[in-house]
Scaffold this motif. Structure first.
Motif, PDB file in Angstrom:
ATOM      1  N   ALA A  27       0.829  -1.213   0.000  1.00 16.21           N
ATOM      2  CA  ALA A  27       0.000   0.000   0.000  1.00 16.21           C
ATOM      3  C   ALA A  27       0.855   1.251   0.000  1.00 16.21           C
ATOM      4  O   ALA A  27       1.866   1.321   0.700  1.00 16.21           O
ATOM      5  N   SER A  28       0.438   2.229  -0.768  1.00 15.95           N
ATOM      6  CA  SER A  28       1.139   3.518  -0.791  1.00 15.95           C
ATOM      7  C   SER A  28       0.256   4.532  -1.504  1.00 15.95           C
ATOM      8  O   SER A  28      -0.801   4.199  -2.030  1.00 15.95           O
ATOM      9  N   GLY A  29       0.729   5.771  -1.534  1.00 14.47           N
ATOM     10  CA  GLY A  29       0.156   6.715  -2.462  1.00 14.47           C
ATOM     11  C   GLY A  29       0.565   6.320  -3.871  1.00 14.47           C
ATOM     12  O   GLY A  29       1.499   5.537  -4.074  1.00 14.47           O
ATOM     13  N   ASP A  30      -0.123   6.832  -4.855  1.00 18.31           N
ATOM     14  CA  ASP A  30       0.158   6.451  -6.245  1.00 18.31           C
ATOM     15  C   ASP A  30       1.389   7.206  -6.744  1.00 18.31           C
ATOM     16  O   ASP A  30       1.299   8.327  -7.254  1.00 18.31           O
ATOM     17  N   ASN A  31       2.546   6.580  -6.581  1.00 18.38           N
ATOM     18  CA  ASN A  31       3.796   7.233  -6.959  1.00 18.38           C
ATOM     19  C   ASN A  31       3.923   7.423  -8.462  1.00 18.38           C
ATOM     20  O   ASN A  31       4.515   8.408  -8.915  1.00 18.38           O
TER      21      ASN A  31
ATOM     22  N   SER B 155      -0.358  12.448   1.462  1.00 19.35           N
ATOM     23  CA  SER B 155      -0.410  12.663   2.903  1.00 19.35           C
ATOM     24  C   SER B 155       0.127  11.475   3.703  1.00 19.35           C
ATOM     25  O   SER B 155      -0.202  10.317   3.411  1.00 19.35           O
ATOM     26  N   PRO B 156       0.924  11.731   4.748  1.00 17.32           N
ATOM     27  CA  PRO B 156       1.369  10.645   5.635  1.00 17.32           C
ATOM     28  C   PRO B 156       0.228  10.032   6.434  1.00 17.32           C
ATOM     29  O   PRO B 156       0.393   8.982   7.052  1.00 17.32           O
TER      30      PRO B 156
ATOM     31  N   TYR C 153      -6.780  23.009   1.396  1.00 21.49           N
ATOM     32  CA  TYR C 153      -6.167  21.852   2.032  1.00 21.49           C
ATOM     33  C   TYR C 153      -5.391  22.237   3.283  1.00 21.49           C
ATOM     34  O   TYR C 153      -4.775  23.303   3.357  1.00 21.49           O
ATOM     35  N   GLU C 154      -5.434  21.324   4.238  1.00 24.17           N
ATOM     36  CA  GLU C 154      -4.623  21.477   5.451  1.00 24.17           C
ATOM     37  C   GLU C 154      -3.490  20.460   5.379  1.00 24.17           C
ATOM     38  O   GLU C 154      -3.731  19.268   5.234  1.00 24.17           O
ATOM     39  N   GLY C 155      -2.256  20.925   5.467  1.00 21.51           N
ATOM     40  CA  GLY C 155      -1.111  20.040   5.402  1.00 21.51           C
ATOM     41  C   GLY C 155      -0.706  19.529   6.771  1.00 21.51           C
ATOM     42  O   GLY C 155      -1.331  19.820   7.786  1.00 21.51           O
ATOM     43  N   PHE C 156       0.375  18.761   6.781  1.00 24.52           N
ATOM     44  CA  PHE C 156       0.926  18.266   8.045  1.00 24.52           C
ATOM     45  C   PHE C 156       2.097  19.146   8.442  1.00 24.52           C
ATOM     46  O   PHE C 156       2.725  19.797   7.600  1.00 24.52           O
TER      47      PHE C 156
END
Length: 390
Positions: free
Chosen positions: A157-161, A342-343, A384-387
């Protein structure tokens, strides 16, 4: 480590855990955010009996940037699971893949693992994943996918790199990038995260894939590039920065006068393919404190576009015009962006692990799940709100 590798090889020849597995996931073949499906192998039905009730989550030591926030999300999720009472969940931080192998040895010795979720820090963690597999302990591989053990995981699983790379290629091309232009490439490391981001960039420009933006639609390349033209990009001004602002700063400090001179002589355009927010900050930090006045004057006169990937609130603030470096960015960059990545995904992956344990997730060993990504730039950053990265 060699002992564990041998164990895994022997086990792979005899066990039926991956009898229905789908192997490694071809790039772009699974829609972003889709859930793998298939019959649950009988030999890997959800555990939770025989006194085993601990979910182990392995990840980075929370120090800075994307990895720090991923670790913080993981720790909070583990606390939540433990408080719920059905399972004990333990987050184990590490600073290297080899340290994670030691943690896998400890998990095996404990004899209570019902599931392991691992964000491998580097490819040396491979031996740990092989050891888990050899012992019949199911694991989910998150973010950094180790190709050699991809087929053993109950989920990769991951973000779509790939789409991160395609999105940046689309954005740079939209802003004027053509074959032969001066391009700087800032890699995080030599693992699958960045190799897939490079693949997506190349595939988009070769016309093999579209960029699918969840917010605005699908896009195709407006000019098909050859492999030779792409090789010139990735064999030129490229560097591995170890996901560090300091790493990017060090390279830019050494090469920036040369890079700007080359871009000035090559049509007055400069494009920076940065694969992480931290490394984009490395460029900004150099412009703020280290660049020569003459180079800065040349840079300001050129067309300059810079990318990023992540979602740090500090970079969002720069794009929104509310950060101390906002004026600097506006002065020297014609535009900038960051692919949303996003993490918080680490929470989602752990939750998928709970679905596995509950027996309500139909999965295929070795399959992949890739969450959608999209472009965040000054036109939509307020949404958007970032980390918090620093």
């Amino acid at each position: 480590m060699k002992k564990f590798a041998a164990l895994a090889l022997a086990f792979a020849m005899s066990v039926s855990l991956v009898a229905c597995g789908g192997g490694s996931q071809p790039s772009g073949s699974t829609p972003s955010g889709s859930t793998p499906s298939g019959s649950t192998p009988a030999s890997s039905t959800p555990a939770g009996n025989d006194g085993k009730n601990t979910v182990y989550v392995l990840g980075p030591t929370p120090d800075h940037g994307w990895t720090a926030q991923a670790g913080a999300y993981a720790q909070a999720k583990c606390d939540e699971i433990t408080a719920a009472g059905q399972y004990k969940a333990t987050y184990i931080p590490a600073s290297s893949g080899e340290e994670q192998v030691d943690h896998c040895q400890t998990i095996i010795a404990n004899g209570d693992a019902v599931l392991v979720v691992m964000m491998a820090l580097d490819d040396s963690a491979q031996a740990g994943q092989e050891a888990l597999y050899a012992e019949g302990i199911p694991f989910i591989s998150f973010d950094r996918i180790i190709e050699a053990t991809e087929k053993y995981a109950i989920l990769n699983a991951s973000g779509d790199n790939w789409q991160c790379g395609a999105g940046i290629a689309y954005w740079l091309q939209k802003n004027g990038m053509q074959p032969g232009d001066t391009v700087v490439v800032l890699y995080g490391d030599n693992g699958t995260v960045c190799s897939r981001r490079q693949e997506g960039f190349e595939q988009f420009l070769k016309g093999e894939v579209e960029y699918q933006d969840a917010q605005t639609g699908n896009y195709k390349t407006t000019e098909v590039w050859t492999q030779d033209q792409l090789d010139a990009v990735f064999n030129g001004y490229t560097v591995v920065c170890n996901w560090s602002a300091d790493g990017a700063h060090s390279y830019i400090e050494q090469k920036f006068d040369e890079i700007v001179a080359a871009a000035k002589a090559n049509g007055g355009k400069l494009f920076i393919y940065s694969m992480d927010d931290e490394m984009t900050f490395g460029v900004l930090n150099y412009l703020e404190a280290g660049a020569s006045p003459a180079t800065l004057a040349d840079l300001e006169a050129m067309d300059v576009y810079i990318s990023a990937i992540g979602g740090m609130q500090e970079l969002y603030d720069v794009m929104a015009g509310t950060d101390d470096q906002s004026d600097l960015a506006k002065q020297y960059f014609d535009d900038m962006m960051s692919m949303y990545f996003s993490p918080k995904m680490m929470e989602d992956v752990i939750e998928t692990g709970l679905d596995y344990l509950a027996g309500n997730w139909s999965y295929e060993v070795g399959a992949g799940e890739y969450q959608p990504v999209w472009i965040v730039d000054p036109t939509n950053v307020s949404q958007y709100e970032g980390f918090q990265g620093h």
